[in-house]
Motif scaffolding. Structure first.
Motif, PDB file in Angstrom:
ATOM      1  N   HIS A 335      15.062 -47.044 -19.188  1.00  0.00           N
ATOM      2  CA  HIS A 335      14.267 -48.151 -19.733  1.00  0.00           C
ATOM      3  C   HIS A 335      13.614 -49.017 -18.658  1.00  0.00           C
ATOM      4  CE1 HIS A 335      15.662 -47.052 -23.676  1.00  0.00           C
ATOM      5  NE2 HIS A 335      16.907 -47.065 -23.245  1.00  0.00           N
ATOM      6  N   GLU A 336      13.422 -48.451 -17.473  1.00  0.00           N
ATOM      7  CA  GLU A 336      12.697 -49.175 -16.435  1.00  0.00           C
ATOM      8  C   GLU A 336      11.209 -49.248 -16.803  1.00  0.00           C
ATOM      9  OE1 GLU A 336      14.206 -50.572 -13.913  1.00  0.00           O
ATOM     10  OE2 GLU A 336      16.189 -49.721 -14.331  1.00  0.00           O
ATOM     11  N   GLU A 337      10.541 -50.297 -16.364  1.00  0.00           N
ATOM     12  CA  GLU A 337       9.144 -50.502 -16.767  1.00  0.00           C
ATOM     13  C   GLU A 337       8.186 -49.541 -16.083  1.00  0.00           C
ATOM     14  OE1 GLU A 337       5.795 -54.074 -16.951  1.00  0.00           O
ATOM     15  OE2 GLU A 337       7.828 -54.504 -16.244  1.00  0.00           O
ATOM     16  N   ILE A 338       8.404 -49.289 -14.778  1.00  0.00           N
ATOM     17  CA  ILE A 338       7.501 -48.444 -13.990  1.00  0.00           C
ATOM     18  C   ILE A 338       8.253 -47.208 -13.498  1.00  0.00           C
ATOM     19  CG2 ILE A 338       5.987 -48.319 -11.975  1.00  0.00           C
ATOM     20  CD1 ILE A 338       4.948 -50.215 -14.100  1.00  0.00           C
ATOM     21  N   LEU A 339       7.603 -46.045 -13.595  1.00  0.00           N
ATOM     22  CA  LEU A 339       8.171 -44.792 -13.115  1.00  0.00           C
ATOM     23  C   LEU A 339       7.225 -44.176 -12.096  1.00  0.00           C
ATOM     24  CD1 LEU A 339       9.088 -43.292 -16.612  1.00  0.00           C
ATOM     25  CD2 LEU A 339      10.612 -44.560 -15.082  1.00  0.00           C
ATOM     26  N   GLU A 340       7.792 -43.378 -11.197  1.00  0.00           N
ATOM     27  CA  GLU A 340       6.964 -42.671 -10.223  1.00  0.00           C
ATOM     28  C   GLU A 340       7.189 -41.176 -10.365  1.00  0.00           C
ATOM     29  OE1 GLU A 340       5.753 -44.113  -6.048  1.00  0.00           O
ATOM     30  OE2 GLU A 340       7.523 -42.854  -5.689  1.00  0.00           O
ATOM     31  N   CYS A 341       6.099 -40.434 -10.539  1.00  0.00           N
ATOM     32  CA  CYS A 341       6.169 -38.974 -10.650  1.00  0.00           C
ATOM     33  C   CYS A 341       5.580 -38.381  -9.378  1.00  0.00           C
ATOM     34  CB  CYS A 341       5.382 -38.480 -11.861  1.00  0.00           C
ATOM     35  SG  CYS A 341       5.939 -39.161 -13.430  1.00  0.00           S
ATOM     36  N   SER A 347       2.481 -25.476  -9.383  1.00  0.00           N
ATOM     37  CA  SER A 347       3.542 -24.554  -9.809  1.00  0.00           C
ATOM     38  C   SER A 347       4.938 -25.051  -9.466  1.00  0.00           C
ATOM     39  CB  SER A 347       3.326 -23.189  -9.161  1.00  0.00           C
ATOM     40  OG  SER A 347       3.328 -23.304  -7.749  1.00  0.00           O
ATOM     41  N   SER A 348       5.035 -26.250  -8.931  1.00  0.00           N
ATOM     42  CA  SER A 348       6.347 -26.770  -8.521  1.00  0.00           C
ATOM     43  C   SER A 348       6.936 -27.659  -9.605  1.00  0.00           C
ATOM     44  CB  SER A 348       6.221 -27.545  -7.210  1.00  0.00           C
ATOM     45  OG  SER A 348       5.427 -28.700  -7.403  1.00  0.00           O
ATOM     46  N   SER A 349       8.186 -28.028  -9.419  1.00  0.00           N
ATOM     47  CA  SER A 349       8.836 -28.946 -10.352  1.00  0.00           C
ATOM     48  C   SER A 349       8.260 -30.352 -10.187  1.00  0.00           C
ATOM     49  CB  SER A 349      10.344 -28.971 -10.080  1.00  0.00           C
ATOM     50  OG  SER A 349      10.606 -29.422  -8.758  1.00  0.00           O
ATOM     51  N   MET A 350       8.579 -31.222 -11.150  1.00  0.00           N
ATOM     52  CA  MET A 350       8.187 -32.627 -11.058  1.00  0.00           C
ATOM     53  C   MET A 350       9.437 -33.460 -10.799  1.00  0.00           C
ATOM     54  SD  MET A 350       6.182 -35.157 -13.740  1.00  0.00           S
ATOM     55  CE  MET A 350       7.057 -34.571 -15.201  1.00  0.00           C
ATOM     56  N   LEU A 351       9.330 -34.385  -9.869  1.00  0.00           N
ATOM     57  CA  LEU A 351      10.414 -35.316  -9.570  1.00  0.00           C
ATOM     58  C   LEU A 351      10.033 -36.693 -10.101  1.00  0.00           C
ATOM     59  CD1 LEU A 351      13.053 -36.180  -8.096  1.00  0.00           C
ATOM     60  CD2 LEU A 351      11.640 -36.551  -6.064  1.00  0.00           C
ATOM     61  N   ILE A 352      10.884 -37.251 -10.957  1.00  0.00           N
ATOM     62  CA  ILE A 352      10.634 -38.589 -11.485  1.00  0.00           C
ATOM     63  C   ILE A 352      11.676 -39.537 -10.899  1.00  0.00           C
ATOM     64  CG2 ILE A 352      10.345 -40.015 -13.544  1.00  0.00           C
ATOM     65  CD1 ILE A 352       9.810 -37.525 -15.153  1.00  0.00           C
ATOM     66  N   THR A 353      11.212 -40.641 -10.357  1.00  0.00           N
ATOM     67  CA  THR A 353      12.097 -41.645  -9.776  1.00  0.00           C
ATOM     68  C   THR A 353      11.719 -43.027 -10.300  1.00  0.00           C
ATOM     69  OG1 THR A 353      10.650 -41.835  -7.851  1.00  0.00           O
ATOM     70  CG2 THR A 353      12.515 -40.318  -7.668  1.00  0.00           C
ATOM     71  N   ILE A 354      12.543 -43.988  -9.966  1.00  0.00           N
ATOM     72  CA  ILE A 354      12.299 -45.381 -10.337  1.00  0.00           C
ATOM     73  C   ILE A 354      12.032 -46.152  -9.052  1.00  0.00           C
ATOM     74  CG2 ILE A 354      13.295 -47.452 -11.383  1.00  0.00           C
ATOM     75  CD1 ILE A 354      15.123 -45.470 -13.013  1.00  0.00           C
ATOM     76  N   PRO A 355      10.834 -46.716  -8.878  1.00  0.00           N
ATOM     77  CA  PRO A 355      10.522 -47.432  -7.632  1.00  0.00           C
ATOM     78  C   PRO A 355      11.567 -48.503  -7.317  1.00  0.00           C
ATOM     79  CG  PRO A 355       8.538 -47.170  -8.959  1.00  0.00           C
ATOM     80  CD  PRO A 355       9.688 -46.704  -9.808  1.00  0.00           C
ATOM     81  N   GLY A 356      12.029 -48.503  -6.071  1.00  0.00           N
ATOM     82  CA  GLY A 356      13.009 -49.493  -5.646  1.00  0.00           C
ATOM     83  C   GLY A 356      14.440 -49.139  -6.007  1.00  0.00           C
ATOM     84  N   LYS A 357      14.639 -47.998  -6.679  1.00  0.00           N
ATOM     85  CA  LYS A 357      15.980 -47.583  -7.052  1.00  0.00           C
ATOM     86  C   LYS A 357      16.222 -46.183  -6.498  1.00  0.00           C
ATOM     87  CE  LYS A 357      19.199 -47.515 -10.936  1.00  0.00           C
ATOM     88  NZ  LYS A 357      19.436 -47.880 -12.326  1.00  0.00           N
ATOM     89  N   GLU A 358      16.846 -46.139  -5.344  1.00  0.00           N
ATOM     90  CA  GLU A 358      17.054 -44.867  -4.652  1.00  0.00           C
ATOM     91  C   GLU A 358      18.207 -44.061  -5.232  1.00  0.00           C
ATOM     92  OE1 GLU A 358      15.029 -43.690  -2.194  1.00  0.00           O
ATOM     93  OE2 GLU A 358      13.823 -45.436  -2.754  1.00  0.00           O
ATOM     94  N   ASP A 359      18.917 -44.633  -6.180  1.00  0.00           N
ATOM     95  CA  ASP A 359      20.133 -43.996  -6.687  1.00  0.00           C
ATOM     96  C   ASP A 359      19.904 -43.135  -7.926  1.00  0.00           C
ATOM     97  OD1 ASP A 359      21.608 -45.094  -4.675  1.00  0.00           O
ATOM     98  OD2 ASP A 359      22.261 -46.839  -5.833  1.00  0.00           O
TER      99      ASP A 359
END
Length: 369
Positions: A335-341, A347-359
């Motif tokens: 439920h974070e407001e902003i996501l980074e893809c 042909s590669s996978s997609m990595l989704i992270t939460i900016p500022g949250k390295e965990d």
């Protein structure tokens, strides 16, 4: 003989906490029952399916010197208590092979089974390690990853969740072979590395039990079992034996193409696009061009849906396909407001992270559209 006199809610709440694991149909009939034990000024409710056992304890206003035990149908007792008015005083009386439930002018007589035949799970082996964190932290961790667990996969070790305790971190990882979710939290001291795989059912049940509070939960790890101690309850689960995939190899480290998205914008666009997706394959196409993410789905009836989201992107064109269910599962649990893809190529996978949250990391494998 009076076993207990208690408010309907004071009995129903702990009963509901244990009955989630009770199997409605089982080859051992007693596993459909809950074990009720009355000792001194405490009443214990215990349920098990032989893989998981949950015990809840409540204090009573009156005390007894004689220990009293019985097993009774968990579902029937729960249904009776639910049907009674709130705050009703409920009396449980022990009779020959029966439990009588009295409340106001209502009477219910339930068959009991001898408590000696109830297969209680006992801890075996010496304690390996014990950690403690808040219920909220563990609940948040489980929410971030549990949706990625496999269901009924022949690779039995995927039908669960990996817990890794290493140095001052607790890491939780789940994967079904097509997507992987990773999250970690900092602990208050250092630990030697240990890994355990817990069954899917135990994780889902534990998630329901925990509260978003600062109350502690202790996790005790044994050779073949893990015990969670929280509030007035404890959950014991067997561990899954097997080798979990190397999650570090799955999580990409060198992707250089990135877009940032508002979670709600992406969620609503995918929900609309999914209406006309193929019900069997659930594919969604992502076409990323300069400052635009185009999302499209189609089905066997030659119907299609298209959505566009403005993004800040000036790199090379990317044309990818993903399982839309895997994306919606993620967006409905994070439920974070902003996501980074981030991406490597089409042909590669997609990595989704939460900016500022390295965990936190979420990896989705591509699919052909």
């Amino acid at each position: 003989m009076k076993l207990l006199e208690i408010s309907r809610d004071e009995l129903l709440i702990p009963l509901q906490a244990v009955t989630g694991i009770v199997e409605k149909r089982h080859t051992l009939p007693i596993l459909s029952n809950v074990l009720i034990e009355r000792e001194n000024n405490k009443v214990h409710l215990i349920a098990t399916d032989l893989e998981i056992q949950i015990t809840t304890t409540r204090e009573t206003k009156t005390s007894t010197t004689e220990k009293q035990s019985l097993t009774v149908s968990a579902k029937k007792l729960q249904d009776i208590l639910r049907a009674l008015p709130e705050a009703t005083t409920t009396t449980l009386n022990l009779q020959v092979n029966k439990l009588q439930v009295k409340a106001g002018k209502s009477r219910f007589n339930l068959q009991t089974m001898p408590f000696e035949g109830f297969p209680r799970m006992a801890i075996s082996g010496a304690l390996i390690t014990k950690i403690s964190l808040t219920q909220k932290k563990l609940q948040d961790l489980l929410t971030l990853v549990q949706f990625a667990m496999a269901q009924q996969d022949i690779r039995y070790y995927l039908n669960g969740l990996l817990i890794v305790i290493e140095e001052n971190k607790i890491k939780v990882i789940a994967t079904d072979g097509h997507r992987l979710s990773f999250a970690q939290e900092t602990l208050n001291q250092q630990y030697e590395k240990i890994e355990v795989i817990l069954p899917r059912k135990a994780i889902l049940e534990l998630s329901k039990q925990l509260t978003a509070s600062e109350e502690p939960i202790d996790i005790e790890i044994y050779p073949k079992q893990v015990k969670f101690i929280y509030s007035n309850s404890e959950l014991i689960t067997k561990v899954i034996e097997g080798k979990f995939p190397d999650y570090n190899r799955v999580i990409p480290l060198n992707y250089d193409k990135k877009i940032k998205l508002k979670r709600e914008d992406l969620l609503h666009s995918l929900q609309r696009a999914a209406i006309l997706s193929n019900e069997k394959f659930r594919g969604v196409r992502w076409l990323i061009t300069e400052n635009t993410l185009a999302i499209s789905c189609n089905n066997n009836e030659q119907e299609d849906s298209q959505e566009e989201i403005e993004v800040n992107y000036t790199d090379e064109l990317l044309d990818m396909g993903f399982n839309i269910t895997y994306l919606l599962d993620f967006l409905n649990n994070v439920h974070e407001e902003i996501l980074e893809c981030t991406f490597g190529s089409s042909s590669s996978s997609m990595l989704i992270t939460i900016p500022g949250k390295e965990d936190f990391r979420y990896v989705v494998m591509p699919m052909k559209i």
